[in-house]
Design a protein around this motif. Structure first.
Motif, PDB file in Angstrom:
ATOM      1  N   GLU A  24       0.817  -1.231   0.000  1.00  0.00           N
ATOM      2  CA  GLU A  24       0.000   0.000   0.000  1.00  0.00           C
ATOM      3  C   GLU A  24       0.841   1.267   0.000  1.00  0.00           C
ATOM      4  OE1 GLU A  24      -3.604   0.753   1.222  1.00  0.00           O
ATOM      5  OE2 GLU A  24      -4.262  -1.281   1.674  1.00  0.00           O
ATOM      6  N   ILE A  25       1.982   1.243   0.699  1.00  0.00           N
ATOM      7  CA  ILE A  25       2.782   2.467   0.781  1.00  0.00           C
ATOM      8  C   ILE A  25       3.897   2.511  -0.253  1.00  0.00           C
ATOM      9  CG2 ILE A  25       2.235   2.843   3.201  1.00  0.00           C
ATOM     10  CD1 ILE A  25       5.028   1.820   3.909  1.00  0.00           C
ATOM     11  N   GLY A  26       4.103   1.406  -0.974  1.00  0.00           N
ATOM     12  CA  GLY A  26       5.055   1.414  -2.071  1.00  0.00           C
ATOM     13  C   GLY A  26       6.516   1.247  -1.684  1.00  0.00           C
ATOM     14  N   ILE A  27       6.778   0.460  -0.635  1.00  0.00           N
ATOM     15  CA  ILE A  27       8.161   0.131  -0.302  1.00  0.00           C
ATOM     16  C   ILE A  27       8.298  -1.386  -0.237  1.00  0.00           C
ATOM     17  CG2 ILE A  27       8.539   2.279   0.959  1.00  0.00           C
ATOM     18  CD1 ILE A  27       8.490   0.668   3.560  1.00  0.00           C
ATOM     19  N   SER A  28       9.518  -1.864  -0.235  1.00  0.00           N
ATOM     20  CA  SER A  28       9.739  -3.307  -0.199  1.00  0.00           C
ATOM     21  C   SER A  28       9.455  -3.850   1.206  1.00  0.00           C
ATOM     22  CB  SER A  28      11.175  -3.645  -0.596  1.00  0.00           C
ATOM     23  OG  SER A  28      12.074  -3.223   0.404  1.00  0.00           O
ATOM     24  N   GLN A  30      11.306  -5.882   2.710  1.00  0.00           N
ATOM     25  CA  GLN A  30      12.585  -5.871   3.413  1.00  0.00           C
ATOM     26  C   GLN A  30      12.815  -4.525   4.101  1.00  0.00           C
ATOM     27  OE1 GLN A  30      16.011  -6.549   0.954  1.00  0.00           O
ATOM     28  NE2 GLN A  30      17.331  -6.940   2.705  1.00  0.00           N
ATOM     29  N   ASN A  31      12.547  -3.434   3.394  1.00  0.00           N
ATOM     30  CA  ASN A  31      12.721  -2.113   4.008  1.00  0.00           C
ATOM     31  C   ASN A  31      11.735  -1.904   5.150  1.00  0.00           C
ATOM     32  OD1 ASN A  31      14.877  -1.322   2.462  1.00  0.00           O
ATOM     33  ND2 ASN A  31      13.640  -0.279   0.937  1.00  0.00           N
ATOM     34  N   LEU A  32      10.517  -2.387   4.993  1.00  0.00           N
ATOM     35  CA  LEU A  32       9.538  -2.268   6.068  1.00  0.00           C
ATOM     36  C   LEU A  32       9.987  -3.088   7.275  1.00  0.00           C
ATOM     37  CD1 LEU A  32       6.858  -1.011   6.912  1.00  0.00           C
ATOM     38  CD2 LEU A  32       5.730  -3.067   6.087  1.00  0.00           C
ATOM     39  N   SER A  33      10.537  -4.254   7.033  1.00  0.00           N
ATOM     40  CA  SER A  33      11.039  -5.097   8.113  1.00  0.00           C
ATOM     41  C   SER A  33      12.168  -4.403   8.876  1.00  0.00           C
ATOM     42  CB  SER A  33      11.522  -6.430   7.556  1.00  0.00           C
ATOM     43  OG  SER A  33      12.054  -7.235   8.580  1.00  0.00           O
ATOM     44  N   LEU A  34      13.067  -3.757   8.143  1.00  0.00           N
ATOM     45  CA  LEU A  34      14.145  -3.005   8.789  1.00  0.00           C
ATOM     46  C   LEU A  34      13.587  -1.867   9.638  1.00  0.00           C
ATOM     47  CD1 LEU A  34      16.730  -2.841   5.871  1.00  0.00           C
ATOM     48  CD2 LEU A  34      16.954  -4.140   8.008  1.00  0.00           C
ATOM     49  N   LEU A  35      12.564  -1.205   9.145  1.00  0.00           N
ATOM     50  CA  LEU A  35      11.922  -0.131   9.893  1.00  0.00           C
ATOM     51  C   LEU A  35      11.275  -0.680  11.169  1.00  0.00           C
ATOM     52  CD1 LEU A  35      11.006   2.789  10.190  1.00  0.00           C
ATOM     53  CD2 LEU A  35       9.059   2.239   8.738  1.00  0.00           C
ATOM     54  N   VAL A  40      16.956   1.087  11.112  1.00  0.00           N
ATOM     55  CA  VAL A  40      17.177   2.158  10.143  1.00  0.00           C
ATOM     56  C   VAL A  40      17.656   3.401  10.882  1.00  0.00           C
ATOM     57  CG1 VAL A  40      15.495   1.301   8.474  1.00  0.00           C
ATOM     58  CG2 VAL A  40      14.770   2.893  10.225  1.00  0.00           C
ATOM     59  N   LYS A  41      18.383   4.245  10.173  1.00  0.00           N
ATOM     60  CA  LYS A  41      18.891   5.485  10.766  1.00  0.00           C
ATOM     61  C   LYS A  41      17.897   6.632  10.634  1.00  0.00           C
ATOM     62  CE  LYS A  41      23.225   4.155  11.548  1.00  0.00           C
ATOM     63  NZ  LYS A  41      23.774   4.042  12.860  1.00  0.00           N
ATOM     64  N   GLY A  42      16.938   6.488   9.716  1.00  0.00           N
ATOM     65  CA  GLY A  42      15.972   7.550   9.502  1.00  0.00           C
ATOM     66  C   GLY A  42      14.820   7.075   8.644  1.00  0.00           C
ATOM     67  N   ILE A  43      13.812   7.929   8.546  1.00  0.00           N
ATOM     68  CA  ILE A  43      12.647   7.644   7.717  1.00  0.00           C
ATOM     69  C   ILE A  43      12.203   8.956   7.085  1.00  0.00           C
ATOM     70  CG2 ILE A  43      11.082   7.864   9.684  1.00  0.00           C
ATOM     71  CD1 ILE A  43       9.219   5.853   8.313  1.00  0.00           C
ATOM     72  N   ARG A  44      11.834   8.908   5.834  1.00  0.00           N
ATOM     73  CA  ARG A  44      11.336  10.112   5.163  1.00  0.00           C
ATOM     74  C   ARG A  44       9.950  10.437   5.702  1.00  0.00           C
ATOM     75  NH1 ARG A  44      13.124   8.657  -0.970  1.00  0.00           N
ATOM     76  NH2 ARG A  44      15.299   9.250  -0.679  1.00  0.00           N
ATOM     77  N   PHE A  45       9.685  11.736   5.848  1.00  0.00           N
ATOM     78  CA  PHE A  45       8.366  12.161   6.314  1.00  0.00           C
ATOM     79  C   PHE A  45       7.276  11.678   5.368  1.00  0.00           C
ATOM     80  CE2 PHE A  45      10.348  15.924   8.712  1.00  0.00           C
ATOM     81  CZ  PHE A  45      10.405  15.188   9.889  1.00  0.00           C
ATOM     82  N   GLU A  46       7.583  11.633   4.087  1.00  0.00           N
ATOM     83  CA  GLU A  46       6.610  11.155   3.103  1.00  0.00           C
ATOM     84  C   GLU A  46       6.219   9.701   3.393  1.00  0.00           C
ATOM     85  OE1 GLU A  46       6.256  10.355  -1.705  1.00  0.00           O
ATOM     86  OE2 GLU A  46       7.966  11.486  -0.925  1.00  0.00           O
ATOM     87  N   THR A  47       7.212   8.869   3.679  1.00  0.00           N
ATOM     88  CA  THR A  47       6.942   7.465   3.998  1.00  0.00           C
ATOM     89  C   THR A  47       6.172   7.354   5.308  1.00  0.00           C
ATOM     90  OG1 THR A  47       8.974   6.810   2.863  1.00  0.00           O
ATOM     91  CG2 THR A  47       8.002   5.206   4.368  1.00  0.00           C
ATOM     92  N   LEU A  48       6.578   8.109   6.311  1.00  0.00           N
ATOM     93  CA  LEU A  48       5.878   8.114   7.597  1.00  0.00           C
ATOM     94  C   LEU A  48       4.428   8.555   7.409  1.00  0.00           C
ATOM     95  CD1 LEU A  48       6.037   7.694  10.650  1.00  0.00           C
ATOM     96  CD2 LEU A  48       6.869  10.062  10.842  1.00  0.00           C
ATOM     97  N   GLY A  53      -1.304   7.274   7.087  1.00  0.00           N
ATOM     98  CA  GLY A  53      -2.544   7.325   6.315  1.00  0.00           C
ATOM     99  C   GLY A  53      -3.190   5.953   6.177  1.00  0.00           C
ATOM    100  N   VAL A  54      -2.390   4.952   5.868  1.00  0.00           N
ATOM    101  CA  VAL A  54      -2.924   3.595   5.694  1.00  0.00           C
ATOM    102  C   VAL A  54      -3.389   3.021   7.026  1.00  0.00           C
ATOM    103  CG1 VAL A  54      -2.305   1.224   5.072  1.00  0.00           C
ATOM    104  CG2 VAL A  54      -1.589   3.115   3.612  1.00  0.00           C
ATOM    105  N   LEU A  55      -2.625   3.256   8.095  1.00  0.00           N
ATOM    106  CA  LEU A  55      -2.962   2.689   9.399  1.00  0.00           C
ATOM    107  C   LEU A  55      -3.897   3.586  10.210  1.00  0.00           C
ATOM    108  CD1 LEU A  55       0.493   1.208  10.480  1.00  0.00           C
ATOM    109  CD2 LEU A  55      -1.474   0.008   9.494  1.00  0.00           C
ATOM    110  N   ASP A  56      -4.249   4.754   9.666  1.00  0.00           N
ATOM    111  CA  ASP A  56      -5.135   5.702  10.347  1.00  0.00           C
ATOM    112  C   ASP A  56      -4.634   5.996  11.762  1.00  0.00           C
ATOM    113  OD1 ASP A  56      -7.310   7.421  10.654  1.00  0.00           O
ATOM    114  OD2 ASP A  56      -8.585   5.830  11.461  1.00  0.00           O
ATOM    115  N   CYS A  57      -3.399   6.507  11.826  1.00  0.00           N
ATOM    116  CA  CYS A  57      -2.796   6.806  13.117  1.00  0.00           C
ATOM    117  C   CYS A  57      -1.937   8.060  13.001  1.00  0.00           C
ATOM    118  CB  CYS A  57      -1.972   5.619  13.603  1.00  0.00           C
ATOM    119  SG  CYS A  57      -0.526   5.248  12.582  1.00  0.00           S
ATOM    120  N   GLN A  58      -1.343   8.444  14.099  1.00  0.00           N
ATOM    121  CA  GLN A  58      -0.438   9.585  14.169  1.00  0.00           C
ATOM    122  C   GLN A  58       0.993   9.081  14.308  1.00  0.00           C
ATOM    123  OE1 GLN A  58      -1.274  12.990  14.056  1.00  0.00           O
ATOM    124  NE2 GLN A  58      -3.208  12.114  13.366  1.00  0.00           N
ATOM    125  N   PRO A  59       1.998   9.880  13.916  1.00  0.00           N
ATOM    126  CA  PRO A  59       3.389   9.447  14.069  1.00  0.00           C
ATOM    127  C   PRO A  59       3.727   9.024  15.500  1.00  0.00           C
ATOM    128  CG  PRO A  59       3.306  11.368  12.672  1.00  0.00           C
ATOM    129  CD  PRO A  59       1.908  11.167  13.199  1.00  0.00           C
TER     130      PRO A  59
END
Length: 76
Positions: A24-28, A30-35, A40-48, A53-59
């Motif tokens: 749904e969010i357009g990442i692999s 494997q990358n989601l598993s690392l997150l 991971v050292k960081g996450i893009r605000f766009e990805t967050l 949006g998909v999980l209907d939650c806040q950061p």
């Protein structure tokens, strides 16, 4: 201070698989598993934003700041 990723908790609450979220969010998966594992050292605000949006939650539902022992000892 360390950041704890609570993505697995939110996925369980929403009864959603990592695979479905990754698609749904357009990442692999494997990358989601690392997150999810906090390796991971960081996450893009766009990805967050997409995850929220998909999980209907806040950061803040996904990320938690916690004191680690080393920084606690230094400030004491």
């Amino acid at each position: 201070m360390q950041i704890i990723v609570r993505l697995d908790v939110m996925l369980a609450r929403r009864k959603m698989t990592s695979r479905a979220l990754a698609e749904e969010i357009g990442i692999s998966e494997q990358n989601l598993s690392l997150l999810k594992s906090g390796k991971v050292k960081g996450i893009r605000f766009e990805t967050l934003g997409r995850i929220c949006g998909v999980l209907d939650c806040q950061p803040g539902d996904l990320l938690e700041a916690a004191e680690d022992d080393a920084s606690f000892r230094q400030s004491a």
